[in-house]
Design an enzyme around this catalytic site. Structure first.
Site, PDB file in Angstrom:
ATOM      1  N   ASP A 167       2.674   8.745   2.211  1.00 15.13           N
ATOM      2  CA  ASP A 167       2.514   7.848   1.081  1.00 15.13           C
ATOM      3  C   ASP A 167       1.312   8.362   0.301  1.00 15.13           C
ATOM      4  OD1 ASP A 167       2.588   5.547  -0.489  1.00 15.13           O
ATOM      5  OD2 ASP A 167       1.076   4.621   0.780  1.00 15.13           O
ATOM      6  N   LYS A 168       1.156   7.936  -0.924  1.00 13.56           N
ATOM      7  CA  LYS A 168      -0.016   8.403  -1.659  1.00 13.56           C
ATOM      8  C   LYS A 168      -1.123   7.359  -1.653  1.00 13.56           C
ATOM      9  CE  LYS A 168      -1.102   8.401  -5.986  1.00 13.56           C
ATOM     10  NZ  LYS A 168      -1.675   7.593  -6.589  1.00 13.56           N
ATOM     11  N   THR A 169      -0.795   6.194  -2.230  1.00 12.64           N
ATOM     12  CA  THR A 169      -1.838   5.202  -2.418  1.00 12.64           C
ATOM     13  C   THR A 169      -2.305   4.668  -1.071  1.00 12.64           C
ATOM     14  OG1 THR A 169      -0.681   4.609  -4.385  1.00 12.64           O
ATOM     15  CG2 THR A 169      -2.399   3.121  -3.652  1.00 12.64           C
TER      16      THR A 169
ATOM     17  N   GLU B  58      -4.518  -5.697  -8.732  1.00 11.51           N
ATOM     18  CA  GLU B  58      -4.708  -6.978  -9.413  1.00 11.51           C
ATOM     19  C   GLU B  58      -6.166  -7.368  -9.393  1.00 11.51           C
ATOM     20  OE1 GLU B  58      -2.191 -10.060  -7.885  1.00 11.51           O
ATOM     21  OE2 GLU B  58      -0.991  -9.860  -9.702  1.00 11.51           O
TER      22      GLU B  58
ATOM     23  N   PHE C 280       6.370 -10.817  -8.909  1.00 12.64           N
ATOM     24  CA  PHE C 280       6.581  -9.382  -8.811  1.00 12.64           C
ATOM     25  C   PHE C 280       7.520  -9.063  -7.656  1.00 12.64           C
ATOM     26  CE2 PHE C 280       5.534  -5.291  -7.004  1.00 12.64           C
ATOM     27  CZ  PHE C 280       5.410  -4.481  -8.122  1.00 12.64           C
TER      28      PHE C 280
ATOM     29  N   ARG D  45       8.017   7.797  -7.975  1.00 18.01           N
ATOM     30  CA  ARG D  45       8.799   6.644  -8.402  1.00 18.01           C
ATOM     31  C   ARG D  45       9.918   6.328  -7.417  1.00 18.01           C
ATOM     32  NH1 ARG D  45       7.148   4.358 -12.596  1.00 18.01           N
ATOM     33  NH2 ARG D  45       6.186   5.454 -14.338  1.00 18.01           N
TER      34      ARG D  45
ATOM     35  N   LYS E 103      12.279   5.987   0.359  1.00 22.64           N
ATOM     36  CA  LYS E 103      11.381   6.703   1.259  1.00 22.64           C
ATOM     37  C   LYS E 103      12.058   6.907   2.609  1.00 22.64           C
ATOM     38  CE  LYS E 103       6.923   5.226  -0.595  1.00 22.64           C
ATOM     39  NZ  LYS E 103       5.617   4.650  -0.288  1.00 22.64           N
TER      40      LYS E 103
ATOM     41  N   ASP F 228       0.280   3.319   4.569  1.00 23.28           N
ATOM     42  CA  ASP F 228      -0.636   2.219   4.850  1.00 23.28           C
ATOM     43  C   ASP F 228      -0.101   0.869   4.421  1.00 23.28           C
ATOM     44  OD1 ASP F 228      -0.845   2.633   2.095  1.00 23.28           O
ATOM     45  OD2 ASP F 228      -2.789   1.637   2.093  1.00 23.28           O
TER      46      ASP F 228
ATOM     47  N   ASP G 145       5.716   1.185   3.169  1.00 23.27           N
ATOM     48  CA  ASP G 145       5.921   2.377   3.990  1.00 23.27           C
ATOM     49  C   ASP G 145       6.560   2.053   5.331  1.00 23.27           C
ATOM     50  OD1 ASP G 145       4.527   3.848   2.027  1.00 23.27           O
ATOM     51  OD2 ASP G 145       2.653   3.119   2.875  1.00 23.27           O
TER      52      ASP G 145
END
Lengths: 1151, 349
Positions: free
Chosen positions: A380-382, A482, A523, A772, A778, A798, A802
């Site tokens: 994952d990136k973030t 947020e 969301f 995206r 994933k 994280d 994921d």
């Protein structure tokens, strides 16, 4: 549909549902039968039970009962005791939980009850810091608007506060016991399930229906916080609660070694059958030729009347004797080794993160060796590559861009720019930093779009404020993005101060305004946007929306087109710097339309079926023709050591795929900044849109033109093999390539029949970045690689998005970071920083793999050498199933004499130490190719075992044949031969483990020498006068040790056997290391000889790192910007000249 | 921002409660010896082992060659007797035969007389199991271990029971020295032929005022000609279960071809130095049938050395292994030198 009504409870119809839970499996009486039943379901235990039954048949029994019973009982006892302790603890905790007190409303009075006596339909009162007793419908609470704050740490590991709110109609009940007692509603809800974040139901009260959702539920496992008291109606109790529905039933992951082991055990069974068959036929022939005539002295056993029947019986007798080729202790030992190696991970200080006091954790203890075989990492990136600490960095308002470029992780630049002074705002967060004065000026000059922009940021979110002291605001945000946006708004003078279910209080430029919150359009991963509808104090109805640019751009009013273009330019610029962007927009609503909409909204939200679809339709209807306001850009800094880690892992031949929800530009930029993509690459391909079939073909043509020829091996293989199971072998491209693919194209490729082409092309690239992508995609990508490549995959992430990927991959790693604990809870290993991954794989994984392989090799060897001696003896003892060794030796061989040395090796062995493992990532490659233990290696072990058994039988045989002692007395007797053979065997296998051990700690020394001493001690004890006189039948070998081991020729024979068994191995290993050295051999050659090289290399690395840092700093912002948009080759060179040096050193060491 | 960074670094040095211990064991840094297969260690192990094996091998071969041994197969030479024994109804008919042989040289030192059997599967599992150690310890226990020779049909238990005891070798062999004028019986010791532990611990007679009453109520095994308490009427301490011939037989052999110690030369008078050269005669009372199962019987006279009897196997095996190890050592040296040359060549480039 599940129905709860207070009335029915009072009628006593549904007394079944009480709140007691039972996590324990056994009680005092059922423990033994149930536990044994479970244990015998394991194939190994069942096999030994079968052997035991065979042994009880007198005609077959060739070994005393204790040879099987002792090991079996020991193994069963160890597992049984472990299960018993576990269950005892569960009983204790069950009892503790069931007996917790809680206040229940009974006949208008609050009475203290035990948890287990609470029933569905009861109304209970909870106080601050109480655990929630069961799944409750929140009725009322002490806080305004009947809010209740809860912490869900026990449920999903997240520690931030969440807020729940009761229906207004029930909130009125307050703490009026009389009203609560009279409360008579009916709740209809779904059947108990394990979805923690979903609840659908309706409450019917006085003929009116109210919608119930997860916001009104307090789930068991949560803790009440910051709330004096609250009342709740029990909906699900005991085993029906979501917490209990979630426990248990975990899917087991198995390692490839596990699977190989199962295959090998079957092979060994076949081998065993073959040996027994040969011996049985031998027996038939022998009984026919010789035994028949020998009947004078030895009549055939009762019931045996032909040689062939005797042979049949002997088959089973030999099954018993030769069963030790499949040793029962194998599985137990494997578990112990894995457990030990997992503890090392927990204990490693170099994987401990002091900032949040988090050590690494091996949550699954059965996958260790697979860590040494990883081929693909899906990251994952973030929060995984980045810190997930968000800073509001830039924004674009009404076509004007604000904020000074900071780039990634270059704080020194910022120190030059001046920090904006927020002192005019008493409520500003002092930690917030912004470097563009013009934005503050715009706000202070009452620039309308700027005001609207920040107003939106202060209104459109789900953050909870906490104001413990006046003016000291703390925001509880579920997502860090947020939090960053609301904090930014706060500093610029739009302070979000308080929230109630129906209002939001904002201090706008010092003036307190209360907005009426009419609807939240929340969301989710499909919508990728959220909106709020508020009524301002002036009475205006406005919809504020923020979301992903791709989504929002479709919803904009045509009049925004020119603004859209400008904003797009800014967005690209932000994304190019690796910033996370959001687009914000608003829309004024008309009163009539809104009233109609809100009515339909209410209907939809009380619907029991299809609620989600109906709601999302309504949302889509209102979220259109939006007016574009601008865009925000949030910076997420890279974690420490990420580029270095990625470089090291790449050297270890591990392919890294980054799967992220971010925009393509952001993802690519991160790719460059963490060294995934670099200028050494031939090309970086980008695939967007749905035309990817041709593109993929094109790419492959470029990377490996041969692969389209019919003569290509893989193409041939495809044609041969049927469609269902294709394994793509590794292909080498003609250069280093990177691939960037968007979720859209990915979906297209996954849906169409392009899977194969995609995997083939993607796997030829060194790096793949999927941007995206949704959580589901994933998992699909991981599944795809698992399906078509015979490779071990690892997923690291994280966040909750994921989880599916972590569960799908062979090994899931969770980063315990900012986004809660859901990833960690479903992972196999967890730690706090991405950089620990290299230590987990290159050190712990590699060691675990090597240890496991060495263990298996040795274990199979020692049992082959042990067992096959019986096979050879069969040819000399009339195939009568006579054992060579003493029965006690057979019993203790695997359990006592040889278990500890091999365990010691498998827990302590290191071929090279951790620093060298990290310096030479190439050492990792043999594990990926499964070189240390596979079928070929197994056959080699088998051959070595056969060779050893030949030596171990024929040397004592030759030495004993027709010989006598030096005093003329007997020594060629069976007992002396048995003792000699078993002593030879034990010393040979001990020397062999010594040869296999490359890291002799005190423990290894103690185990090896100790086991040998124990052997002699036990042997002399068992062969002593006393033991014989007490247990005459069990220890017939009295005096053998004393009479045999005092003879020089016995020791000479033992020495010769050792020399003949061990020397060839020594010679073979040495020559192999010389002629065909493995990477490990190459490194080890320098390991002891040149310690100073290590030092110089470490310095070289440091130098390179410093150099890299320096060059990064020297890039000016302008340059950075230029390169950000079109990632060109020359400027992006994070591993500059400095890194050449250690690489050169590195390679020179390897030759 | 800088302040924040400072805070961070100061925190970083602190350790929380969950920080793992810094012990060598937990950090896998236990001090250890890391042996490696270096050229020196490999070559020295090969050459040292080779030299040792060669030396020991030569010693073993020389000493095994110094053993004097005379082995006579009498299963054919006493063909009359063996034919008689083929018919089991003749079990109580005595049969004697004599075998002459000549010693050209003196056999000096201790001389041992063995009987050897071939093709007799004492190591057959069911044969080996068929005994009762408890009974042989003089205890009265059930004889279920002894099948199929535990009791007679009328219920009388056998003493000793079991297939091993039943099949005891019962030829008697006497040795005579044919001197110039007279025939002298060579004095032979019939005790001291078994292990001390067997004689004193493993085998005991049942306790009673005399031996025959101790075995009252039992019968001798079917193939025996006399009961167990008459095995040696002259020597009370060599009678019953503790009879040396019986004990030696009960220590079953590991292989189908074996020899058991029968008598030792009593070195007195004429035979004080051993057996002098001359003509000798074995007088054999032939009781033990072997032709049925194609067995052979031998009588063996042998001396012993430090390494045991005349078995040449160990000596030869040592010499061969020693030679092989040394040879391999040279081969490894050759390969190593060749590889090193190559390497230096590359290094120069």
């Amino acid at each position: 549909v599940y129905c709860v009504s207070k009335k029915t409870i009072n009628n006593g119809k549904m007394t079944l549902f009480n709140n007691s839970i039972k996590t324990s499996k056994y009680n005092f009486f059922t423990f033994l039968p149930l536990n044994l039943f479970e244990q015998f379901q394991r194939i190994a235990n069942a096999y030994f039970l079968f052997l035991l039954i065979l042994q009880l048949i007198p005609q077959i029994s060739s070994l005393a009962w204790f040879t099987t019973v002792v090991p079996l009982v020991l193994v069963l006892a160890v597992s049984g005791v472990k299960d018993a302790i576990d269950d005892f603890n569960r009983h204790k905790s069950d009892k503790h939980v069931n007996n917790r007190p809680v206040q229940v409303l009974i006949n208008g009075m609050l009475k203290e009850q035990k948890w287990m006596n609470v029933q569905v339909g009861d109304i209970i009162k909870l106080e601050n810091n109480n655990f929630v007793t069961a799944d409750l419908l929140l009725l009322s609470s002490s806080e305004p608007h009947s809010l209740t704050y809860i912490e869900t740490a026990e449920l999903d590991g997240e520690t931030n506060l969440k807020v729940k709110q009761a229906l207004t109609v029930t909130a009125e009940l307050g703490e009026d016991l009389q009203k609560l007692t009279e409360f008579n509603g009916e709740v209809r809800c779904e059947a108990p399930n394990n979805k923690l974040d979903k609840f659908t139901g309706t409450l019917t009260l006085r003929g009116e229906k109210y919608a119930l959702d997860n916001e009104k539920m307090l789930l068991r496992g949560c803790t009440i916080r910051n709330t004096e008291w609250c009342f709740g109606l029990v909906i699900y109790a005991g085993p029906d609660t979501k917490l209990m529905q979630n426990s248990g039933k975990t899917t087991f992951k198995r390692t490839s070694i596990d699977r190989l082991m199962n295959v090998l055990v079957l092979v060994i069974f076949a081998f065993l059958g073959l040996m027994c068959l040969i011996l049985a036929i031998g027996n038939g022939i022998w009984e026919h030729d010789k035994g028949y005539y020998f009947q004078v002295y030895l009549p055939w056993a009762e019931g045996v009347n032909s040689a062939s029947y005797s042979g049949f019986l002997m088959f089973w007798s030999y099954v018993i004797i030769l069963n030790t080729v499949v040793p029962i202790s194998l599985y137990v030992s494997v578990e112990i080794i894995r457990l030990g190696n997992s503890f090392y991970i927990d204990w490693d200080r170099k994987m401990y993160y002091p900032l949040n006091d988090t050590p690494a954790q091996a949550r699954t203890t059965t996958l260790n060796e697979e860590l040494g075989q990883i081929r693909y990492i899906f990251s994952d990136k973030t929060g995984t590559l980045t810190q997930n600490i968000m800073c509001f960095n830039k924004c674009s308002i009404n076509g004007k861009s604000y904020g000074i470029s900071s780039g990634m992780g270059r704080e020194s630049e910022l120190s030059k720019a001046e920090k904006v002074d927020f002192s005019y705002n008493p409520l500003a967060d002092p930690k917030f930093a912004f470097y563009d004065r013009s934005l503050v000026e715009a706000v202070r000059l009452n620039d309308v779009p700027a005001h609207r922009f920040f107003r939106l940021l202060s209104l459109c979110h789900t953050v909870m404020p906490e104001e413990k002291k006046e003016g000291n605001l703390v925001y509880q945000a579920q997502s860090p993005d947020e939090g960053a946006l609301v904090t930014a708004a706060r500093n610029f003078g739009f302070v979000f101060r308080a929230r109630t279910p129906e209002t939001i209080t904002v201090v706008e430029m010092g003036e307190t305004k209360i907005y009426k919150l009419l609807a939240i359009l929340d969301f989710n991963n499909v919508r990728k946007r959220m909106s709020v509808i508020v009524r301002s104090p002036e009475g205006d109805l406005t919809l504020y929306c923020k979301g992903a640019d791709t989504i929002l751009y479709e919803l904009l009013h045509p009049s925004c087109n020119s603004l859209k273009e400008e904003t797009t330019e800014h967005l690209n610029e932000f994304a190019g710097e690796g910033l996370r962007t959001l687009v914000v927009a608003y829309k004024s609503l008309e009163e009539d339309y809104f009233q109609d909409w809100i009515r339909r909204h209410h209907e939809a939200s009380t619907a029991l079926e299809g609620r989600e679809e109906k709601l999302s339709e309504l949302y889509e209807e209102i979220e259109k023709d939006l007016m574009l306001l601008g865009a925000t850009a949030i910076e997420d800094k890279l974690q420490d050591g990420v580029p270095q880690t990625i470089e090291t892992l790449a050297k270890a031949n591990i392919k890294i795929w980054v799967l992220t929800g971010d925009k393509q530009e952001t993802a690519m930029n991160i790719g460059y900044s963490c060294n995934l993509l670099n200028d050494d690459m031939e090309d970086v391909f980008v695939i967007e849109g749905s035309t990817s079939d041709d593109v993929l073909n094109e790419l492959r043509k470029k990377m490996k033109p041969d692969s389209f020829l019919d003569s290509d091996e893989i193409n041939i293989q495809f044609e041969k093999s049927s469609k269902k199971q294709i394994i793509i072998p590794d292909e080498q491209a003609n250069g280093v390539y990177g691939l960037v693919i968007t979720g859209h194209s990915l979906a297209y490729a996954l849906e169409g029949n392009l899977e194969l082409e995609l995997v083939r092309t993607a796997c030829m690239c060194k790096v793949v970045i999927c941007c995206r992508v949704t959580p589901l995609q994933k998992a699909q990508v991981v599944e795809l690689v698992k399906k078509y490549k015979k490779a071990v995959t690892l997923a690291i992430g994280d966040g909750a998005n994921d989880v599916s990927m972590i569960k799908t991959a062979h090994i899931g790693v969770g980063i315990s970071g900012q986004e809660g604990m859901q990833a960690v809870l479903s992972s196999d290993f967890s730690f706090a920083q991405f950089r620990y991954l290299q230590r987990l794989l290159l050190v712990h994984g590699r060691w675990s793999y090597i240890r496991m392989c060495k263990f298996l090799k040795y274990f199979f060897y020692k049992n082959f050498a042990f067992t096959l001696v019986h096979f050879w003896y069969g040819f000399f003892s009339g195939f009568s199933a006579q054992t060579v060794y003493d029965e006690w030796f057979i019993t203790l061989y695997n359990l006592v004499y040889t278990s500890l040395p091999v365990l010691g090796m498998s827990l302590f062995d290191q071929d090279v130490d951790d620093r060298w493992s990290m310096l030479f990532p190439q050492l990792y490659v043999p594990g990926q190719q499964n070189l240390y233990f596979n079928k070929v290696v197994f056959v080699k072990c088998m051959l070595q075992g056969i060779y050893s058994s030949l030596i171990l039988f024929f040397i004592p045989y030759g030495a004993m044949y027709n010989t006598v002692r030096s005093d003329g007395k007997a020594i060629a007797d069976y007992q002396s031969f048995a003792l000699m053979a078993q002593t030879c065997l034990l010393i040979v296998v001990s020397v062999q483990i010594g040869l296999d051990t490359s890291y002799w700690t005190v423990v290894n020394q103690f185990f090896i020498w100790g086991s040998l001493s124990v052997y002699f001690a036990i042997t002399f004890t068992m062969y002593s006068d006393g033991m014989y006189l007490i247990f005459t039948a069990s220890f017939p070998f009295i005096g053998t040790a004393r009479n045999t081991l005092s003879q020089p020729n016995v020791w000479l024979a033992i020495f010769l056997s050792i020399a003949l068994c061990v020397l060839p191995v020594v010679g073979f290993r040495f020559l192999k290391a010389q002629l065909k050295p493995t990477p490990s051999d190459k490194v080890r050659r320098n390991y002891l000889i040149k310690p100073e090289i290590l030092l110089s290399m470490a310095w070289a690395r440091w130098g390179a790192a410093l150099h890299r840092l320096g060059s990064a700093w020297s890039v000016s912002p302008g340059q950075e910007l230029a390169t950000a948009i079109v990632p060109s080759k020359k400027h992006r060179n994070p591993s500059g000249g400095g890194s050449v040096e250690p690489q050169a050193l590195n390679t020179s060491l390897l030759h | 921002m800088e302040k924040k960074m400072k805070n961070k670094t100061s925190v970083a040095t602190q350790e929380g409660d969950r920080c793992p211990d810094n012990s060598a064991f937990k950090q896998q840094r236990l001090p250890a010896w890391k042996p490696q297969l270096t050229i020196a260690s490999v070559l020295s192990s090969f050459f040292l082992t080779g030299a040792f094996c060669l030396a020991v091998g030569v010693c073993l071969v020389l000493s095994a060659n110094s053993v004097r041994e005379i082995q006579i197969d009498y299963s054919d030479k006493c063909s009359d007797c063996s034919k008689l024994r083929e018919n089991s109804s003749n079990w109580n008919k005595e049969c004697h035969c004599s075998i002459n042989f000549t010693l050209k040289e003196d056999i000096l030192g201790d001389v041992f007389m063995y009987y050897g059997l071939q093709n007799f599967y004492q190591n057959h599992r069911r044969y080996m199991m068929s005994r009762s150690d408890a009974q042989l310890l003089g205890r009265n226990v059930n004889r279920s271990y002894c099948a199929p020779f535990s009791t007679y049909r009328n219920g009388t238990p056998m003493a000793p029971c079991g297939a091993i005891a039943n099949s005891m070798f019962n030829d008697t062999i006497d040795l005579f020295y044919n001197g110039n004028s007279s025939v002298i019986q060579v004095p032979l010791l019939k005790t001291g032929n078994s292990w001390w532990t067997d004689k004193n611990v493993k085998f005991r007679n049942p306790k009673s005022h005399n031996l025959s009453s101790a075995f009252a109520g039992t019968a001798h095994p079917p193939y025996w000609q006399k009961p167990v308490y008459l095995l040696d009427e002259e020597d009370e301490r060599n009678n019953g279960y503790v009879n040396d011939d019986f004990i030696v037989w009960m220590r079953v052999s590991a292989f189908a071809t074996f020899r058991n110690l029968y008598r030792r030369l009593r070195r007195t008078r004429h035979f004080a130095d051993g057996l002098p050269a001359g003509n000798y005669t074995f007088r054999i009372s032939y009781n033990f049938p072997v032709t049925r199962f194609k067995g052979r019987k031998h009588v063996i006279l042998s001396t012993v050395v430090w390494s045991g009897g005349s078995n040449p196997f160990l000596g030869i095996a040592y010499v061969v292994s020693g030679a092989a190890a040394t040879l391999t050592g040279f081969v490894i040296t050759g390969i190593h030198l060749k590889l090193r040359k190559k390497k230096t060549y590359f290094q120069k480039q």
